[in-house]
Enzyme design. Structure first.
Site, PDB file in Angstrom:
ATOM      1  CE  LYS A 199       1.395 -16.818  -2.966  1.00  0.00           C
ATOM      2  NZ  LYS A 199       0.997 -18.258  -2.955  1.00  0.00           N
ATOM      3  CG  ASP A 209      -8.085  -4.776   1.332  1.00  0.00           C
ATOM      4  OD1 ASP A 209      -8.998  -4.324   2.044  1.00  0.00           O
ATOM      5  OD2 ASP A 209      -8.042  -4.636   0.090  1.00  0.00           O
ATOM      6  CG  ASP A 249      -2.011 -19.720  -1.754  1.00  0.00           C
ATOM      7  OD1 ASP A 249      -1.429 -19.854  -0.662  1.00  0.00           O
ATOM      8  OD2 ASP A 249      -1.631 -20.290  -2.802  1.00  0.00           O
ATOM      9  CG  ASP A 292     -13.643  -7.177   1.814  1.00  0.00           C
ATOM     10  OD1 ASP A 292     -13.502  -6.475   2.831  1.00  0.00           O
ATOM     11  OD2 ASP A 292     -14.092  -6.734   0.736  1.00  0.00           O
ATOM     12  CE1 TYR A 300      -3.609  -2.522   0.479  1.00  0.00           C
ATOM     13  CE2 TYR A 300      -4.670  -0.471   1.109  1.00  0.00           C
ATOM     14  CZ  TYR A 300      -4.757  -1.789   0.707  1.00  0.00           C
ATOM     15  OH  TYR A 300      -5.995  -2.364   0.552  1.00  0.00           O
TER      16      TYR A 300
HETATM   17  C1  IPM Z   1     -10.461  -1.383   3.788  1.00  0.00           C
HETATM   18  C2  IPM Z   1     -10.716  -0.702   2.479  1.00  0.00           C
HETATM   19  C3  IPM Z   1      -9.580   0.279   2.231  1.00  0.00           C
HETATM   20  C4  IPM Z   1      -8.317  -0.519   2.039  1.00  0.00           C
HETATM   21  C5  IPM Z   1      -9.800   1.269   1.068  1.00  0.00           C
HETATM   22  C6  IPM Z   1     -11.104   2.028   1.210  1.00  0.00           C
HETATM   23  C7  IPM Z   1      -8.651   2.225   0.945  1.00  0.00           C
HETATM   24  O1  IPM Z   1     -10.863  -1.647   1.475  1.00  0.00           O
HETATM   25  O2  IPM Z   1     -10.327  -0.685   4.812  1.00  0.00           O
HETATM   26  O3  IPM Z   1     -10.416  -2.621   3.814  1.00  0.00           O
HETATM   27  O4  IPM Z   1      -8.033  -1.008   0.929  1.00  0.00           O
HETATM   28  O5  IPM Z   1      -7.579  -0.653   3.011  1.00  0.00           O
HETATM   29 MG    MG Z   2     -10.903  -3.665   2.155  1.00  0.00          MG
END
Ligand code: IPM
Ligand code: MG
Length: 369
Positions: free
Chosen positions: A192, A248, A224, A252, A142
Site C-alpha cells: 500500500k 497472510d 486492497d 487465505d 509480525y
Molecule cells: C498462517 C497463520 C499464522 C500466521 C498463524 C498461525 C501464526 O495464519 O500461517 O497463515 O498468521 O502467519
Molecule cells: Mg494465515
C-alpha cells in the site's frame, strides 16, 4: 551417503492425524522409490506447552536447525486461548520461522479440476487456476518493534510496527523473480504505497531487483485492489509477491478460490545451507481445526502436498513431487472426498486415513502405468 533428514512436528488439533497420513507417503517413497528419509518427530505448539511449558523447546529448535527439512502439521486450540501471549502455540511456529530465517513463504493456490465446483466463485473463474503467492515471512508488522500494550495517560494503547529494510525486501523479491522465471515470467507485487512508507520502499526495491530480471513482466498493485482482483479474475495473476501481513490475508482469500483450505500446502524457505539445500519448513495453510480433531474428518491433502513441495524444493525430486500431485489429482477425480469437500449428491465422505491410503494406492498405480 546418509539419508536426507526430516523433522516432523505434528502439533495440535488435526495436525497429528494428517501427519499420520504423510508418514504413509514418506514410507512409500522409502520402500518403493528408494528415497529413504531419516525421520525424527517432536512437539510444537500446545502439545509442546503441555509437555514443557513452552510452545517450542530449545532442543526442538536446535533439531530444526540441523535437519534438511521440517514438516509441520498445525498449532493452536481453544484450550490455549487464555495463555499469555509469549507462550501461545502460535509463538512456537513464529519462532521457527524467525530463527530459521525462513523469509520466503510460497503459497500456491491451485484449483484441481474435480473441485472447481467447491469454490464459492463460479467454475469458469477458478477452473485451471494455478497461482503462487510469495509472502515475506520473517519481518514486517509480525516482528517489528516497538510492539506491546502500553499505558498512555488514562488508557492503554496497543502497538505494532510495520518495518522493512531494503535487504529484507530485496531477498524476498529475488525469490519471487526466480520463481517467475521458472513459471510464466509474470510477477505482481502488492503493498500500500499510497498510504505506507514501507510500501513506497517496497515498490522501489522491487523495481530495482526487477532490472536483474528483464524477461519478467513486473506489475504493482495496491493490496486492497489486489484482494478485489483475486476474487474478480484470479487467472490474471501468476506469481504475487507481498509482505507478511498482506500475504497472510491474501493467501487465505486465494485458498478459498480453490474450494477448500484443506487442499493448500506451503513452503517456507530461507538461505541455502552448507549442503546447498535451503533452510526449509513445509506446512499446510490450514490451521489445527480443533472442532473436528480426532474424528477422522480432516483432509490430509494439504499436508501431503506440503511433502510434495519438500520433494521439489528441498530434495530436487521434481518428478517425484509431480507423481505425488498426480496421485492426489487421480484420487479426487475418482470422486473420493473428505468431509470438508462434500456437497455433491450421493457422495459419502471418506475418513482421513482412507484418503491417505487411497493416495498411496494411486502412487502404487503410477508405477504400473
Ligand atoms: C498462517 C497463520 C499464522 C500466521 C498463524 C498461525 C501464526 O495464519 O500461517 O497463515 O498468521 O502467519
Ligand atoms: Mg494465515
Amino acid at each position: 551417503m546418509t539419508n536426507p533428514s526430516l523433522l516432523i512436528l505434528p502439533g495440535d488439533g488435526i495436525g497429528p492425524e494428517v501427519m499420520t497420513e504423510v508418514r504413509k507417503i514418506i514410507d512409500w517413497y522409502g520402500t518403493r522409490r528408494d528415497l529413504p528419509f531419516d525421520v525424527t518427530e517432536d512437539l510444537v505448539g500446545g502439545a509442546a506447552y503441555d509437555a514443557h511449558g513452552t510452545p517450542l523447546h530449545d532442543d526442538t529448535m536446535a533439531k530444526a536447525q540441523a535437519v534438511d527439512a521440517v514438516l509441520l502439521g498445525a498449532v493452536g486450540g481453544p484450550k490455549y486461548d487464555t495463555l499469555d501471549f509469549s507462550v501461545k502455540p502460535e509463538r512456537g511456529l513464529l519462532r521457527l520461522r524467525k530463527e530459521m530465517d525462513l523469509f520466503a513463504n510460497l503459497r500456491p493456490a491451485q484449483c484441481f479440476d474435480a473441485l472447481a465446483d467447491f469454490s464459492s466463485l463460479k467454475r469458469d473463474v477458478v477452473a485451471g487456476l494455478d497461482i503462487m503467492i510469495v509472502r515475506e515471512l520473517t519481518s514486517g508488522v509480525y516482528f517489528g518493534e516497538p510492539r506491546g500494550i502500553f499505558e498512555e495517560g488514562n488508557e492503554r494503547v496497543g502497538i505494532n510496527t510495520q518495518r522493512y529494510t531494503e535487504s529484507e525486501i530485496d531477498r524476498v523479491a529475488r525469490s519471487a523473480f526466480e520463481l517467475a522465471m521458472r513459471r510464466n515470467k509474470k510477477l505482481c507485487s502488492m503493498e500500500k504505497a499510497n498510504v505506507m512508507e514501507s510500501g513506497v520502499l517496497w515498490r522501489e526495491v522491487v523495481d530495482q531487483v526487477g532490472k536483474d530480471y528483464p524477461e519478467v513482466a513486473l506489475s504493482h498493485m495496491y493490496a486492497d485492489a489486489g484482494a478485489m482482483q483475486l476474487c474478480r479474475w484470479p487467472k490474471q495473476f501468476d506469481v504475487i509477491v507481498t509482505d507478511n501481513l498482506f500475504g497472510d490475508l491474501l493467501s487465505d482469500a486465494a485458498a478459498m478460490l480453490t474450494g477448500s483450505l484443506g487442499m493448500l500446502p506451503s513452503a517456507s524457505l530461507g538461505a541455502p545451507m552448507e549442503n546447498g539445500r535451503p533452510k526449509a519448513l513445509y506446512e499446510p495453510v490450514h490451521g489445527s481445526a480443533p472442532d473436528i480433531a480426532g474424528q477422522g474428518k480432516a483432509n490430509p491433502i494439504a499436508c501431503i502436498l506440503s511433502f510434495a513441495m519438500a520433494l521439489r524444493y528441498s530434495f530436487d525430486q521434481g518428478d517425484e513431487a509431480a507423481r505425488l500431485e498426480q496421485a492426489v489429482e487421480a484420487v479426487l477425480a475418482k470422486g473420493l472426498r473428505t468431509a470438508d469437500l462434500l456437497g455433491e449428491e450421493g457422495v459419502a465422505p471418506v475418513s482421513t486415513s482412507e484418503m491417505g491410503d487411497a493416495i498411496v494406492a494411486a502412487l502404487e498405480a503410477s508405477l504400473q502405468a
